[in-house]
Design an enzyme around this catalytic site. Structure first.
Site, PDB file in Angstrom:
ATOM      1  N   LYS A 179       0.841  -1.203   0.000  1.00 55.35           N
ATOM      2  CA  LYS A 179       0.000   0.000   0.000  1.00 55.35           C
ATOM      3  C   LYS A 179       0.880   1.259   0.000  1.00 55.35           C
ATOM      4  O   LYS A 179       2.083   1.173   0.297  1.00 55.35           O
ATOM      5  CB  LYS A 179      -0.919  -0.015   1.223  1.00 55.35           C
ATOM      6  CG  LYS A 179      -0.187   0.019   2.558  1.00 55.35           C
ATOM      7  CD  LYS A 179      -1.115  -0.343   3.718  1.00 55.35           C
ATOM      8  CE  LYS A 179      -0.370  -0.293   5.037  1.00 55.35           C
ATOM      9  NZ  LYS A 179      -1.179  -0.870   6.136  1.00 55.35           N
ATOM     10  N   TYR A 226      17.185  29.041   9.020  1.00 55.20           N
ATOM     11  CA  TYR A 226      15.971  29.721   9.475  1.00 55.20           C
ATOM     12  C   TYR A 226      15.894  29.746  10.996  1.00 55.20           C
ATOM     13  O   TYR A 226      16.217  28.766  11.652  1.00 55.20           O
ATOM     14  CB  TYR A 226      14.732  29.014   8.942  1.00 55.20           C
ATOM     15  CG  TYR A 226      14.432  29.286   7.491  1.00 55.20           C
ATOM     16  CD1 TYR A 226      14.179  30.577   7.039  1.00 55.20           C
ATOM     17  CD2 TYR A 226      14.388  28.245   6.572  1.00 55.20           C
ATOM     18  CE1 TYR A 226      13.890  30.821   5.697  1.00 55.20           C
ATOM     19  CE2 TYR A 226      14.100  28.475   5.242  1.00 55.20           C
ATOM     20  CZ  TYR A 226      13.855  29.766   4.804  1.00 55.20           C
ATOM     21  OH  TYR A 226      13.574  29.991   3.487  1.00 55.20           O
ATOM     22  N   ARG A 235     -10.389   0.293  15.148  1.00 57.61           N
ATOM     23  CA  ARG A 235     -10.243   1.018  13.897  1.00 57.61           C
ATOM     24  C   ARG A 235     -11.240   0.371  12.951  1.00 57.61           C
ATOM     25  O   ARG A 235     -12.417   0.663  13.036  1.00 57.61           O
ATOM     26  CB  ARG A 235      -8.788   0.967  13.409  1.00 57.61           C
ATOM     27  CG  ARG A 235      -8.509   1.983  12.312  1.00 57.61           C
ATOM     28  CD  ARG A 235      -7.040   2.017  11.912  1.00 57.61           C
ATOM     29  NE  ARG A 235      -6.559   0.745  11.372  1.00 57.61           N
ATOM     30  CZ  ARG A 235      -5.322   0.552  10.916  1.00 57.61           C
ATOM     31  NH1 ARG A 235      -4.444   1.551  10.937  1.00 57.61           N
ATOM     32  NH2 ARG A 235      -4.950  -0.614  10.432  1.00 57.61           N
TER      33      ARG A 235
HETATM   34  C1  LIG Z   1      -0.432  -1.817   6.852  1.00 56.22           C
HETATM   35  C2  LIG Z   1      -1.012  -3.069   7.350  1.00 56.22           C
HETATM   36  C3  LIG Z   1      -0.200  -4.181   7.601  1.00 56.22           C
HETATM   37  C4  LIG Z   1       1.309  -4.123   7.547  1.00 56.22           C
HETATM   38  O1  LIG Z   1       1.785  -3.524   8.718  1.00 56.22           O
HETATM   39  P1  LIG Z   1       3.353  -3.368   9.045  1.00 56.22           P
HETATM   40  O2  LIG Z   1       3.392  -2.813  10.405  1.00 56.22           O
HETATM   41  O3  LIG Z   1       3.901  -2.410   8.039  1.00 56.22           O
HETATM   42  O4  LIG Z   1       3.942  -4.725   8.909  1.00 56.22           O
HETATM   43  C5  LIG Z   1      -0.831  -5.362   7.968  1.00 56.22           C
HETATM   44  N1  LIG Z   1      -2.163  -5.433   8.100  1.00 56.22           N
HETATM   45  C6  LIG Z   1      -2.981  -4.373   7.882  1.00 56.22           C
HETATM   46  C7  LIG Z   1      -4.453  -4.504   8.052  1.00 56.22           C
HETATM   47  C8  LIG Z   1      -2.429  -3.156   7.515  1.00 56.22           C
HETATM   48  O5  LIG Z   1      -3.222  -2.100   7.327  1.00 56.22           O
END
Ligand SMILES: *Cc1c(COP(=O)(O)O)cnc(C)c1O
Length: 360
Positions: free
Chosen positions: A34, A256, A131
């Site tokens: 993703k 800055y 979630r």
């Molecule tokens: C992003 C995600 C993962 C992977 O998580 P990592 O901590 O990057 O290994 C696994 N399961 C779900 C549902 C996710 O959203």
């Protein structure tokens, strides 16, 4: 050309996948790609995972999945957030996409707009993260409904996601495991629990499918353990060059806000990399940067296109000298800690203007 580049080491990516295999040999693995493969480049990384034998790929949404299919990726693809609107349902069938089902509304859409051919679904149980996912009552109802509708779903898999798996002494994960087991122990559907942290640190979560993400990109999910403890190799090497070297007098300030003051007459260097590229603006003075076989400290505030370094440790620094901002010599986890964040947003945050250079 602007010297900033993100080198993407695909052999390291494949190596890391094989580490995940080694650590959880009984699970099938969906490589999570993703968010543009955590900023590394969706298509190139997906192809590398295909080559190294990933069982599936996981993305967040239909748009990401379609990019994969348009580029001839044939592996099973899972949508981790499922679909958002009913008009996505025909596309699931057309593109052979598996969807997470996490909300009663999604089931309603499916019942009202059944797919032309049955699809595979991943029923998501909310075991405590609050979630996405069904609660206990909803889960049982939805599972039953789906059983009655083989025209909608030909295969039901079960999953949950952990809130605290990166904290190895936190009992929250044990609770979540227990909730999931209680609900699913009588069901012989395939199950999936483990993100990277659980895959590496909670072996009792290994089931039918693992869902590693961050570890594949060579970063450790644990604050107290470096990626090298697991023999994970950095995949993104963020490189640039010195574009200015100058001498400042004692008492002069840099950048800055004039926040950093030279304690003596000294050389400072300017590097082409800033928050406009995704380098964290909150990286504090002292954040390590690698130049000429030496770790040197960042000084002052990070600008949009540039940052400054203290060159006192460098012998004869020259314009054009290469620097590594993170990668093989400076771990991204180290930079993340210096910026009071974690590696995920740093990797995802490398912006479009930084060219990715893929190496095999
Ligand atoms: C992003 C995600 C993962 C992977 O998580 P990592 O901590 O990057 O290994 C696994 N399961 C779900 C549902 C996710 O959203």
């Amino acid at each position: 050309m602007r010297p900033l580049q993100a080198i993407i080491d695909l052999s390291a990516l494949k190596h890391n996948f094989l580490i995940a295999r080694q650590i959880s040999p009984k699970q099938k693995l969906m490589a999570v790609v993703k968010a543009n493969a955590y900023g590394h480049g969706l298509i190139e990384c997906a192809k590398a995972f295909e080559e190294v034998g990933a069982d599936a790929l996981a993305v967040s949404c239909l748009e990401e999945a379609l990019q994969l299919r348009e580029n001839d990726i044939k592996k099973p693809i899972i949508l981790l957030e499922g679909f958002f609107e009913k008009n996505e349902i025909p596309l699931l069938v057309e593109n052979q996409l598996q969807t997470v089902l996490h909300h009663p509304q999604q089931l309603t859409y499916l019942l009202e707009n059944p797919p032309l051919k049955p699809i595979s679904v991943w029923l998501k149980f909310d075991s405590g993260m609050n979630r996405l996912g069904f609660n206990l009552e909803q889960f049982k109802v939805v599972y039953q409904k789906l059983l009655e509708r083989p025209d909608i779903s030909n295969k039901i898999r079960l999953m949950t996601h952990f809130a605290c798996a990166d904290e190895l002494r936190n009992n929250f994960t044990l609770n979540q495991i227990q909730h999931f087991e209680q609900l699913t122990k009588a069901l012989n559907n395939e199950k999936s629990l483990s993100n990277s942290a659980a895959l590496l640190g909670w072996k009792q979560t290994h089931a039918d499918w693992g869902r590693p993400g961050i570890m594949l990109y060579g970063s450790s999910p644990f604050l107290e353990q470096p990626a090298s403890n697991f023999d994970l190799k950095p995949v993104m090497i963020l490189k640039s060059k010195l574009i200015s070297v100058k001498t400042c007098q004692r008492g002069e300030t840099v950048g800055y806000g004039a926040t950093w003051e030279c304690p003596e007459t000294m050389q400072i260097g300017i590097i082409a990399a800033g928050y406009g590229d995704g380098y964290p603006r909150h990286a504090k003075s002292g954040t390590p940067i690698y130049l000429n076989n030496q770790k040197i400290p960042l000084i002052g505030r990070v600008s949009m296109d540039m940052l400054a370094v203290d060159l006192r440790l460098c012998e004869n620094p020259q314009i054009g000298d290469e620097v590594e901002l993170w990668g093989k010599h400076i771990s991204i986890d180290e930079v993340a800690q210096c910026a009071q964040t974690i590696s995920y947003p740093l990797l995802c945050g490398i912006t479009m203007r930084v060219p990715r250079l893929f190496q095999n």
